[in-house]
Design a protein around this motif. Sequence first.
Motif, short mmCIF file in Angstrom:
data_model
loop_
_atom_site.label_atom_id
_atom_site.label_comp_id
_atom_site.label_asym_id
_atom_site.label_seq_id
_atom_site.Cartn_x
_atom_site.Cartn_y
_atom_site.Cartn_z
N GLY A 1 -9.64 26.09 32.35
CA GLY A 1 -10.13 24.83 31.80
C GLY A 1 -10.22 24.80 30.29
O GLY A 1 -11.01 24.02 29.74
N MET A 2 -9.40 25.62 29.62
CA MET A 2 -9.48 25.68 28.16
C MET A 2 -8.13 25.36 27.51
O MET A 2 -7.09 25.75 28.02
CB MET A 2 -9.93 27.08 27.71
CG MET A 2 -11.34 27.44 28.14
SD MET A 2 -11.88 29.04 27.49
CE MET A 2 -10.78 30.17 28.36
N ARG A 3 -8.21 24.70 26.38
CA ARG A 3 -7.02 24.44 25.58
C ARG A 3 -6.96 25.47 24.46
O ARG A 3 -7.96 25.73 23.80
CB ARG A 3 -7.04 23.04 24.98
CG ARG A 3 -5.75 22.76 24.19
CD ARG A 3 -5.75 21.40 23.53
NE ARG A 3 -4.47 21.18 22.86
CZ ARG A 3 -3.40 20.64 23.43
NH1 ARG A 3 -3.46 20.25 24.70
NH2 ARG A 3 -2.28 20.49 22.75
N GLN A 4 -5.78 26.00 24.22
CA GLN A 4 -5.61 26.96 23.13
C GLN A 4 -5.59 26.23 21.79
O GLN A 4 -4.94 25.20 21.63
CB GLN A 4 -4.31 27.74 23.31
CG GLN A 4 -4.01 28.71 22.17
CD GLN A 4 -2.73 29.47 22.40
OE1 GLN A 4 -2.72 30.45 23.14
NE2 GLN A 4 -1.64 29.03 21.78
N VAL A 5 -6.32 26.77 20.82
CA VAL A 5 -6.39 26.19 19.48
C VAL A 5 -6.11 27.29 18.46
O VAL A 5 -6.83 28.29 18.42
CB VAL A 5 -7.78 25.57 19.21
CG1 VAL A 5 -7.87 25.06 17.77
CG2 VAL A 5 -8.08 24.46 20.19
N ILE A 6 -5.09 27.12 17.66
CA ILE A 6 -4.81 28.08 16.57
C ILE A 6 -5.44 27.49 15.30
O ILE A 6 -6.63 27.22 15.30
CB ILE A 6 -3.29 28.33 16.41
CG1 ILE A 6 -2.70 28.72 17.79
CG2 ILE A 6 -3.04 29.46 15.42
CD1 ILE A 6 -3.16 30.04 18.34
N TRP A 7 -4.68 27.27 14.24
CA TRP A 7 -5.21 26.65 13.03
C TRP A 7 -4.05 26.13 12.19
O TRP A 7 -2.91 26.57 12.33
CB TRP A 7 -6.06 27.62 12.21
CG TRP A 7 -5.36 28.91 11.86
CD1 TRP A 7 -4.49 29.13 10.83
CD2 TRP A 7 -5.45 30.15 12.58
NE1 TRP A 7 -4.03 30.42 10.84
CE2 TRP A 7 -4.60 31.09 11.91
CE3 TRP A 7 -6.17 30.57 13.70
CZ2 TRP A 7 -4.46 32.40 12.33
CZ3 TRP A 7 -6.02 31.88 14.12
CH2 TRP A 7 -5.18 32.77 13.45
N ASP A 8 -4.35 25.16 11.34
CA ASP A 8 -3.36 24.61 10.41
C ASP A 8 -3.50 25.23 9.03
O ASP A 8 -2.52 25.38 8.30
CB ASP A 8 -3.54 23.09 10.29
CG ASP A 8 -3.39 22.39 11.63
OD1 ASP A 8 -2.25 22.34 12.14
OD2 ASP A 8 -4.41 21.92 12.18
#
Length: 341
Positions: free
Chosen positions: A160-167
């Motif tokens: 139930g998680m979305r992967q988030v990196i960074w800009d």
Amino acid sequence: MSKLFPRTALWSRRLRAALAVLATAVAMCGVVLAATSTPSSAATCNGYVGLTFDDGPTGSTSALLNVLRSNGARATMFNVGQNVQNNRSAAQAQVAAGMWVGNHSWNHAHMTSMSQAQMQSDLSQTSSAIQSATGIRPQLFRPPYGETNSTLQSVASSLGMRQVIWDVDSQDWNGASVSQIVANASRLQAGQVILMHDGIQNTRDAIPQIMANLTSRNLCPGMISPSTGRAVAPDGTTPPPDGGTPPPTGGTCTAAAATTNVWGDRYNTSVTVSGASTWTVVVAITAPQRVSTIWNGTATWDSSGTVMTMRSNGSGNTFGFTTMTNGNSGARPQIRSCTAG
């Protein structure tokens, strides 16, 4: 009496002078407070950015939260499960301060070298530790070092998680100075996410300047959408372009919460929905708080008993509920989403 009078008069004059200085100082303090509080309360948000802090909670989490709150900033804390287990109170303080929490693995290992089963165990254990401490199940995942692959993304999604990196990388982990961190953060654009870290003094010192730069560009700190991985308003909506009239909602709505009554052991929350006549609003409660009474809506709960989904029942666009504090008097409910229909 005549011998004492000059001293008394002198003392009286000195007292009046001291009081005048004090009154001036108080007035000046009032001006300073107004000057520092007005921008955040009156800021025009034409876009939102995601401030994120990895590797917490640490021994410096309290100091970080103080700086964020004093500058009117909310952020997403990507927590390491092992740190949460060892410092539950700091994790709880993050949520009580209005921050969002995400999963950053159990002990910051290189996860792409793991088997799928190991990945599953690691992320599941971390989410459980965060939920146990804060009452909130993470909806966001950031892989350590930004290292990922399709298997890891699939595992995160299954939980139930979305992967988030960074800009934008602040480079605070690489010894960047305060001015360098501020300069890096100035590259943030609407919808983007910046990488920072809990426990770094230069990062804390940079926050006031980062916030001043964002305010000057009509950008505000927001939440990271579990649907898109982009920064949106704290209530989960996106701002209209150039601050104009919002476009058609297309299945979204806005929910605004206000604390209306507070007693020693409980408090009332009123939520007003705009943009839809039928709606579904998801609200997160901080453990060990519990909702005892609801009105003007139909509620269901997740397995943790801390995430409430309220649906309209024909009683209008304002609903409410009573929350028992159970020893946690500081936390307040968080609106996670509002969906029309």
